[in-house]
Write a protein that holds these residues in place. Structure first.
Motif: not given
Length: 320
Positions: A91-108
């Motif tokens: 489930x980790x990817x679901x909230x990490x990608x939510x943070x990336x989306x909110x921060x405007x980051x496509x890849x990190x």
């Protein structure tokens, strides 16, 4: 989709960082803070177990100097993030990608320390298109690959699985006691007893604040993760196609290096760097600057390579 909103925490966070909360698809809020250079190369930082976003503050100055934007989140049930007792590593990817989306980051890049290590690998296994590379620092390993854990950890794992209510109560008591104690009481849990006094007062204080922040609002994050990490991982390490750099201390009694060596052999593209004289916490302090330096070279338009060696396929190891 995720909807974020920023809140100012004043001096609550290390370096006075702003904290944002982002709602994931099930309505739970996940909090994260930014350290370093707001225009820099994005890197997600995943804290230990227990832990919080505050720990990344130890690298704020270095990240700013290297041109790295550190996105440090509270995993569910820690700090200011809502509990999610039933979550698994996948489930980790679901909230990490939510943070990336909110921060405007496509890849990190993704850095995981201690209990954050398996979470970092889980993101790469399930959302590899969002991951540049993974650095696992003193990372926990699957139960089938680890040495016998310390007695205190074995007791916690049993309590978390059999009597979670009691485990939460004990965690709350520990948080209260730590809040009233000298920072050395927390630091000693992550350092070699032969040299526990060698950590600076600033780092010691931050480690204490990180521990207290992790357990102040909720205890379910720690109990849920302890239970989860005592089980075999629910994702395949063979699905981690991103390059992985494992950093591990030769004197790490929390997670003995033999487990990291076995984990490296499981990953398709992994390099293991052993820091011979480092314990659990010093592995983070010593490798953190080197990891940020690598990302800093990318911010200058240079190709990022492993500090010690680069593995094109399979596993390679080096010592430092």
């Amino acid at each position: 989709m995720a909807n974020g909103h920023a809140t100012r925490m004043g001096g609550d966070d290390a370096a006075g960082a702003d904290v944002r909360t982002v709602s994931v698809s099930d309505g739970r809020d996940v909090a994260y803070a930014e350290y370093g250079d707001s225009d820099g190369v994005p890197v997600v930082f995943l804290h230990g177990t227990p832990g919080s976003r505050l720990l990344a503050g130890v690298f704020d100055e270095r990240a700013r100097r290297e041109g790295v934007r550190l996105l440090a989140l509270d995993r569910p049930g820690y700090g200011r993030s809502d509990p999610w007792p039933a979550r698994t590593l996948s489930d980790t990817g679901s909230f990490v990608t939510a943070v990336l989306d909110d921060a405007g980051v496509s890849r990190a890049g993704v850095v995981g320390f201690s209990g954050g290590g398996p979470h970092a690998l889980a993101v790469a296994a399930t959302h590899g298109e969002r991951v540049q590379r993974v650095d696992v620092v003193a990372g926990a390993v699957p139960p089938s690959r680890r040495e016998s854990p310390p007695l205190a950890l074995r007791v916690l794992e049993i309590l978390a699985s059999a009597t979670p209510t009691l485990a939460r109560g004990l965690s709350r008591l520990q948080s209260v006691l730590v809040a009233r104690s000298d920072p050395s009481a927390v630091v000693s849990q992550y350092t070699d007893s032969r040299d526990a006094d060698g950590i600076s007062s600033a780092v010691s204080e931050l480690v204490k604040r990180d521990f207290v922040e992790a357990l102040t609002n909720h205890r379910s994050g720690f109990v849920a993760e302890t239970r989860t990490l005592a089980r075999e991982w629910d994702f395949s390490t063979g699905h981690v196609t991103s390059a992985v750099q494992l950093w591990h201390g030769g004197r790490d009694s929390n997670v003995p290096v033999e487990g990291a060596q076995r984990l490296a052999e499981q990953l398709p593209d992994a390099t293991l760097t052993v820091l011979d004289d480092a314990d659990h916490l010093r592995t983070l302090l010593q490798s953190g600057d080197r990891i940020l330096e690598e990302y800093g070279r990318e911010s200058d338009g240079q190709e990022v390579e492993s500090v010690e060696s680069t593995s094109n396929a399979g596993h390679s190891a080096s010592r430092s």
